[in-house]
Scaffold this active site. Structure first.
Site, mmCIF file in Angstrom:
data_model
loop_
_atom_site.group_PDB
_atom_site.id
_atom_site.type_symbol
_atom_site.label_atom_id
_atom_site.label_comp_id
_atom_site.label_asym_id
_atom_site.label_seq_id
_atom_site.Cartn_x
_atom_site.Cartn_y
_atom_site.Cartn_z
ATOM 1 N N LYS A 72 -7.650 -11.311 3.966
ATOM 2 C CA LYS A 72 -7.655 -11.258 5.431
ATOM 3 C C LYS A 72 -9.006 -11.699 5.991
ATOM 4 C CE LYS A 72 -3.932 -8.121 6.522
ATOM 5 N NZ LYS A 72 -3.300 -7.941 5.188
ATOM 6 N N GLU A 94 -3.515 -6.502 17.048
ATOM 7 C CA GLU A 94 -2.621 -5.389 16.777
ATOM 8 C C GLU A 94 -2.670 -5.135 15.286
ATOM 9 O OE1 GLU A 94 -1.394 -8.471 16.910
ATOM 10 O OE2 GLU A 94 -0.524 -8.441 14.888
ATOM 11 N N SER A 358 -4.024 -11.055 -3.841
ATOM 12 C CA SER A 358 -4.454 -11.093 -2.440
ATOM 13 C C SER A 358 -5.359 -9.935 -2.033
ATOM 14 C CB SER A 358 -3.227 -11.151 -1.521
ATOM 15 O OG SER A 358 -2.365 -10.061 -1.779
HETATM 16 C C1 LIG Z 1 -1.949 -8.114 4.719
HETATM 17 C C2 LIG Z 1 -1.803 -8.344 3.282
HETATM 18 C C3 LIG Z 1 -0.762 -9.143 2.739
HETATM 19 C C4 LIG Z 1 0.343 -9.740 3.569
HETATM 20 O O1 LIG Z 1 -0.057 -10.711 4.476
HETATM 21 P P1 LIG Z 1 0.222 -12.269 4.282
HETATM 22 O O2 LIG Z 1 -0.032 -12.825 5.619
HETATM 23 O O3 LIG Z 1 1.647 -12.436 3.829
HETATM 24 O O4 LIG Z 1 -0.727 -12.750 3.258
HETATM 25 C C5 LIG Z 1 -0.736 -9.364 1.382
HETATM 26 N N1 LIG Z 1 -1.655 -8.815 0.561
HETATM 27 C C6 LIG Z 1 -2.660 -8.046 1.030
HETATM 28 C C7 LIG Z 1 -3.636 -7.468 0.064
HETATM 29 C C8 LIG Z 1 -2.763 -7.784 2.395
HETATM 30 O O5 LIG Z 1 -3.756 -7.013 2.844
#
Ligand SMILES: *Cc1c(COP(=O)(O)O)cnc(C)c1O
Length: 373
Positions: A72, A94, A358
C-alpha cells in the site's frame, strides 16, 4: 460519479498527465521509495518452500518488507506527492479494516498534509489498534454511523467531504478501483513491483519467470505485479481471489456479474436487482464486493487467469510459509501462497514461479490464533 465531482476528476487527470513524465516528480517519488520506504524490495528465492512443493523454483517478491508492512506504501506515497504538487493541503480517504487508513496517515505525516480518515463505526470497533496507529501519526478519524456503518458508508461520507472541499483536498483512493483516472494512477504507482521483479529476475536467472501469482482484493498489488508483463505472452499470470468460508466469498472476477460501482464498470458481487451483496473473507483486505476494471478486462481477454482460495486454504498457506521460511505472511497473500504451491508442484525443476507477498502478517495474528482454539 456525482456530477459535482467531474471537475475534480478532470483536474486530477490533467495533473497526472503533467507530472507522470516529469523527471523532477519521478526523482522525488524515487527518493521516498528508496530512503523512506526501503525499496527496492527483495526478490527472494524460497528454497525450503520450493523443496516442499517439489516442482518449479519459487521466488517471493517481498512487499512485506516495505515501510508500513505492505505494498500500500507505493500508492499512498505516489498520490500524496501528486496531491502536494497540485497544491492540496489535505488528504482524505476511507478505510474498511484500517490498513489503507494507516498507509494514508503515514504519507500525510511525512509530507505534512492534514489527513482525515472515514471509517464505519462497526469497523472502527473491530479495528481499535489501527485507529490508534492513525491517531499516533496525526490523522483525524471520523467514525461513520450511517447505513451498515462499514466500508461503503465510509466511502459515501468521504465522497461527500470531497464534493464540499475539492479545492484544497485530495481523495486518496486505495486500490485500482473507482472512477478514471484512479485505476490508471494506482496501477502506475504500483507497477514498481513488477518493474523491479523483472530486472531482479533478469539478474538472478537471466530470463523472465514462467508464471506469476498474486492475490486480488481491489486488485492493486496484482495489477502492479502483472502490468509490466502483460505484453510478454510467455509469462503466465494468475490472480487469486478470496473464496471465503463456504458461507460467502469475495470473488468478484470468478463469480461476479457486470455492473457499475463507485464510478467504474467492472464485475461485481450483486443480486438480481443490482444490490451489492455482503462479502465474506478471513482476509480483511480482500473483503470488497468489486474489483478494478482492468482486471475485468484481462479476465475477458484471457490474459490473466483468475481463481479462488478458501479461508481454510489461505490458513494452510499462512502456516506453510511461516514454518518453512520463517516469514509470517498477511492473510491476503496467503491465498496466493496456497495457489502458488499447487502451480509449482506441477512445474518442472527448471521452471520459475514468482508469488507476490503483498504484506506481513502482524496484523492477522489474533485472527489466526482464534482459528486454532
Ligand atoms: C490491502 C491489501 C491487499 C488487497 O488490496 P489489493 O488492492 O487487491 O492489492 C492485499 N494484501 C495486503 C497485504 C493488503 O494490505
Amino acid at each position: 460519479m456525482p456530477e459535482i465531482l467531474y471537475p475534480a476528476l478532470k483536474d486530477l487527470e490533467d495533473a497526472y498527465d503533467r507530472y507522470r513524465d516529469d523527471p523532477d516528480f519521478s526523482e522525488e517519488l524515487h527518493a521516498y521509495n528508496r530512503g523512506y520506504g526501503g525499496r527496492p524490495s527483495s526478490l527472494y528465492y524460497a528454497r525450503r518452500l520450493t523443496e516442499r512443493a517439489g516442482g518449479g523454483k519459487i521466488y517471493l517478491k517481498r512487499e512485506d518488507l516495505v515501510h508500513g508492512g505492505a505494498h500500500k506504501f507505493n500508492n499512498v506515497m505516489g498520490q500524496a506527492l501528486l496531491a502536494k504538487r497540485m497544491g492540496k493541503e489535505r488528504l482524505i480517504c476511507e478505510t474498511g479494516a484500517g490498513q489503507h487508513g494507516v498507509a494514508t496517515s503515514l504519507a500525510g505525516a511525512v509530507l505534512g498534509l492534514k489527513t482525515e480518515v472515514y471509517m464505519g463505526s462497526v469497523d472502527a470497533e473491530r479495528q481499535r489498534p489501527n485507529l490508534f496507529r492513525m491517531e499516533l501519526m496525526g490523522a483525524e478519524v471520523h467514525e461513520v454511523d450511517t447505513g451498515s456503518k462499514t466500508l461503503k458508508d465510509a466511502i459515501n461520507e468521504a465522497l461527500r467531504d470531497w464534493s464540499a472541499n475539492v479545492n484544497n483536498t485530495h481523495y486518496l483512493v486505495g486500490s485500482v478501483v473507482g472512477p478514471h483516472p484512479y485505476p490508471m494512477i494506482v496501477r502506475d504507482f504500483q507497477r514498481v513491483i513488477g518493474d523491479e521483479l523483472k530486472s531482479q529476475m533478469m539478474k538472478k536467472e537471466g530470463r523472465l519467470p514462467d508464471h506469476i501469482v498474486a492475490c486480488v482484493g481491489g486488485g492493486s498489488n496484482a495489477m502492479g505485479t502483472f502490468y509490466p508483463f502483460v505484453d510478454y505472452d510467455e509469462v503466465r499470470l494468475t490472480g487469486v481471489e478470496a473464496g471465503g468460508s463456504g458461507k460467502g466469498d469475495a470473488a468478484s472476477l470468478t463469480e461476479g456479474t457486470e455492473g457499475v460501482l463507485h464510478g467504474a464498470k467492472s464485475l461485481l458481487l450483486q443480486d438480481e436487482g443490482g444490490q451489492i451483496t455482503e462479502t465474506d473473507s478471513i482476509a480483511a483486505g480482500l473483503d470488497y464486493p468489486g474489483v478494478g476494471p482492468e482486471h475485468a478486462l484481462y479476465r475477458e481477454t484471457g490474459r490473466v487467469q483468475y481463481t479462488t482460495a478458501s479461508d481454510q486454504e489461505a490458513l494452510e498457506g499462512f502456516h506453510l510459509l511461516s514454518e518453512t521460511e520463517g516469514i509470517i505472511p498477511a492473510l491476503e497473500p496467503s491465498h496466493a501462497i496456497f495457489t502458488g504451491m499447487e502451480i509449482a508442484a506441477e512445474m518442472e525443476p527448471e521452471d520459475i514461479l514468482v508469488i507476490t507477498l503483498s504484506g506481513r502478517g502482524d496484523k492477522d495474528l489474533e485472527t489466526v490464533r482464534e482459528t486454532l482454539t
